[in-house]
Design an enzyme around this catalytic site. Structure first.
Site, PDB file in Angstrom:
ATOM      1  N   ASP A  47       0.775  -1.232  -0.064  1.00 49.71           N
ATOM      2  CA  ASP A  47       0.076  -0.124   0.049  1.00 49.71           C
ATOM      3  C   ASP A  47       0.964   1.186  -0.087  1.00 49.71           C
ATOM      4  O   ASP A  47       1.859   1.584   0.878  1.00 49.71           O
ATOM      5  CB  ASP A  47      -0.884  -0.009   1.138  1.00 49.71           C
ATOM      6  CG  ASP A  47      -2.136   1.007   1.188  1.00 49.71           C
ATOM      7  OD1 ASP A  47      -2.105   1.800   0.448  1.00 49.71           O
ATOM      8  OD2 ASP A  47      -3.207   0.808   1.716  1.00 49.71           O
ATOM      9  N   ASP A  48       0.758   1.885  -1.041  1.00 50.63           N
ATOM     10  CA  ASP A  48       1.723   3.286  -1.293  1.00 50.63           C
ATOM     11  C   ASP A  48       3.104   3.053  -1.204  1.00 50.63           C
ATOM     12  O   ASP A  48       4.040   3.845  -0.701  1.00 50.63           O
ATOM     13  CB  ASP A  48       1.186   4.326  -0.054  1.00 50.63           C
ATOM     14  CG  ASP A  48       0.040   4.987  -0.184  1.00 50.63           C
ATOM     15  OD1 ASP A  48      -0.882   4.379  -0.811  1.00 50.63           O
ATOM     16  OD2 ASP A  48      -0.486   5.945   0.921  1.00 50.63           O
ATOM     17  N   CYS A  84      -5.751   4.987  -3.820  1.00 49.46           N
ATOM     18  CA  CYS A  84      -5.846   3.712  -3.399  1.00 49.46           C
ATOM     19  C   CYS A  84      -7.087   3.124  -4.203  1.00 49.46           C
ATOM     20  O   CYS A  84      -7.036   1.812  -4.662  1.00 49.46           O
ATOM     21  CB  CYS A  84      -6.000   3.513  -1.804  1.00 49.46           C
ATOM     22  SG  CYS A  84      -4.583   3.658  -1.063  1.00 49.46           S
ATOM     23  N   ASP A 317      -0.195  -0.898  -4.958  1.00 55.74           N
ATOM     24  CA  ASP A 317      -1.654  -0.248  -5.589  1.00 55.74           C
ATOM     25  C   ASP A 317      -1.209   1.293  -6.319  1.00 55.74           C
ATOM     26  O   ASP A 317      -1.555   1.440  -7.569  1.00 55.74           O
ATOM     27  CB  ASP A 317      -2.481   0.210  -4.678  1.00 55.74           C
ATOM     28  CG  ASP A 317      -2.105   1.003  -3.276  1.00 55.74           C
ATOM     29  OD1 ASP A 317      -1.019   1.262  -3.047  1.00 55.74           O
ATOM     30  OD2 ASP A 317      -3.079   1.309  -2.637  1.00 55.74           O
ATOM     31  N   ASN A 318      -0.067   1.920  -5.643  1.00 51.50           N
ATOM     32  CA  ASN A 318       0.299   3.044  -6.411  1.00 51.50           C
ATOM     33  C   ASN A 318       1.696   3.472  -5.711  1.00 51.50           C
ATOM     34  O   ASN A 318       2.087   2.753  -4.586  1.00 51.50           O
ATOM     35  CB  ASN A 318      -0.893   4.197  -6.045  1.00 51.50           C
ATOM     36  CG  ASN A 318      -1.293   4.540  -4.713  1.00 51.50           C
ATOM     37  OD1 ASN A 318      -2.300   4.057  -4.456  1.00 51.50           O
ATOM     38  ND2 ASN A 318      -0.383   4.809  -3.735  1.00 51.50           N
TER      39      ASN A 318
END
Length: 508
Positions: A47-48, A84, A317-318
């Site tokens: 995540d991130d 997200c 995700d990013n």
């Protein structure tokens, strides 16, 4: 069949040596001598986690050894919807945000409710694989906004363990919907979220392997999303570490940037000075437990005899800005927000690196390819299977990127990711307007204020990525620059119009 099993056990035993060297205990055992032998798939989503600034593989050495070094690393992997909910919607469906309808975390063009209302839950990775006979499961973060309907279980999931509140970002004191039962986790070391997801991953894989049914598992920890801390066992060896000072860190001159950044540059720079190094230190510490989780998953696959019949996908995700252009968080069209790590290992994949432009919308069709599931005409991405075999002929050389913005009241973007009780007005300053962009091998072309202003009042950026990889000089900020690059802009503007309205085959 017996010979194939023998080869598989031999490969698992070989990988067991790697696992032992990584500090894991592994003993390969025979999988059931019956059942469906289509390949399993395990997708591990950070995540991130950016691939532009954070030294991902150094921070996660076992993940590097067990997935990257055994398979293919994509050095040009991107998240075209770099926030997200929009990113995860595209991973689940293989579609761009303008087709899922999810371009941000909430509101008319964002969030779980929009994802569901647009009918996306009927055609996800989970529904396709479940309908094809796969055993499916997930644990962790699904889509922002699920907290508004915490009892919901989307179709296609046999084992559902989704977080239903934003305490998931803190690593403690969160609630999971475990197949219809709400289970509260507290603040003791065993409640640490990444470790809970690891345990659920290992249990699912063990049970699925015993059944002889092919399986898909989606492990979705919130690590290293701010403000998750390191696991208690990793606190002693998580030393204060300054974030990397890349050439665009706290960019001194942002006069060529869009007006929203010029107007907020001072507040953004002050925020980065106060929080960025602490954030970076925690991120590195949190990645240690994510590395543990990956190792535990691979160990379980080896122990159950399923490792060589399983595709492993590790990505995020990013990305995350970490001070680039005076920005924190993600959402931006710049490299730090959109570049993500991507490594894939599994049957028939030879170790190597690929510079093919891989997108998060490519993951779903790739999984369908592996499982022998027909790829729907509505899928915008392309299967990476040919690239994983070394064939990049006719591969893409550009893509669209999009962000829906924070909405009229400023609450639709990263405000949706705040932990209850920690709401800060600063989060509204740290967001940014909507935009669309086209990114090629040579250029990034961005159009700002897509949802906030009429076309004749929007603002534009153009960067020559080969000469200016850190995107320090907007080539079309001045009238002279616009005149010099008029032909390039005209071409990119036409391509932007095509890609932001494409669907299915016209996106490929």
């Amino acid at each position: 069949m017996g010979a194939a099993r023998s080869v598989r056990r031999s490969l698992c035993a070989t990988v067991a040596v790697l696992l032992t060297a990584a500090g894991c205990v592994s003993a390969a055992s025979a999988a059931p001598e019956h059942g469906d032998r289509r390949p399993n798939v395990v997708m591990i989503l950070a995540d991130d986690l950016d691939a532009a600034t954070t030294p991902v593989w150094e921070a996660m050495p076992r993940t590097a050894a067990l997935i990257r070094d055994r398979g293919m690393e994509f050095t040009d992997a991107f998240a075209p919807m770099p926030i997200c909910c929009a990113a995860r919607a595209s991973i689940l469906t293989g579609e761009y945000g303008h087709n899922t309808g999810v371009l941000t975390n909430a509101g008319e063009v964002g969030g779980f409710e929009t994802f569901r209302a647009r009918g996306n839950e009927s055609h996800t990775i989970a529904t396709a694989l479940h309908d094809a006979g796969y055993r499916t499961g997930m644990a962790g973060k699904y889509l922002n906004g699920l907290e508004d309907d915490p009892g919901h279980i989307p179709p296609g999931w046999d084992d559902w363990n989704a977080g239903v509140d934003n305490f998931l970002y803190s690593g403690y004191n969160y609630t999971l919907n475990e197949n219809g039962t709400f289970v509260k986790y507290g603040v003791t070391p065993q409640d640490y979220e990444t470790d809970v997801i690891r345990a659920k991953s290992e249990r699912f894989i063990t049970d699925a392997a015993a059944s002889g049914q092919p399986f898909f598992w989606y492990a979705v920890s919130t690590s290293p999303h701010f403000p998750i801390p390191p696991a208690p066992r990793h606190l002693p060896d998580t030393r204060p570490t300054a974030s990397p000072r890349s050439p665009n860190y706290q960019e001194p001159d942002v006069s060529d940037k869009p007006s929203w950044l010029i107007d907020t540059a001072g507040a953004r720079a002050a925020t980065i000075a106060a929080t960025n190094d602490v954030d970076y230190t925690n991120r590195l510490g949190a990645l240690k437990s994510l590395d543990d989780m990956v190792s535990g998953i691979v160990d379980t696959l080896a122990r159950t005899g399923e490792l060589d019949n399983t595709y492993l996908v590790f990505t995020s995700d990013n990305g995350y800005s970490l001070g680039a252009h005076r920005l924190t968080q993600k959402m931006a069209p710049y490299e730090e927000s959109m570049r993500v790590p991507l490594a894939i290992a599994g049957p028939g994949i030879r170790p190597g690196r690929s510079a093919a432009m891989a997108l998060s919308i490519d993951l779903a069709p790739t999984l369908f390819d592996w499982a022998g599931v027909p790829i729907s005409g509505r899928v915008d991405g392309r299967s990476l299977a040919p690239v994983l075999s070394g064939d990049t002929s006719g591969w893409r050389d550009d893509f669209a990127a999009e962000y829906g913005g924070p909405g009229d009241d400023g609450r639709d973007g990263i405000a949706q990711e705040q932990i209850p009780g920690t709401d800060s007005p600063l989060v509204y300053v740290l967001d940014m307007p909507s935009w669309s962009a086209v990114r090629t091998a040579s250029y990034l072309y961005v159009r700002w204020y897509e949802r906030e202003r009429p076309l004749d009042q929007r603002e534009y950026e153009l960067y020559d990525l080969r000469a200016d990889p850190y995107q320090l000089t907007n080539l079309i900020k001045t009238p002279a620059g616009r005149a010099t690059h008029a032909a390039v802009v005209a071409d990119l503007d036409r391509r932007l119009a095509t890609l932001t309205t494409c669907a299915g085959s016209t996106c490929r």
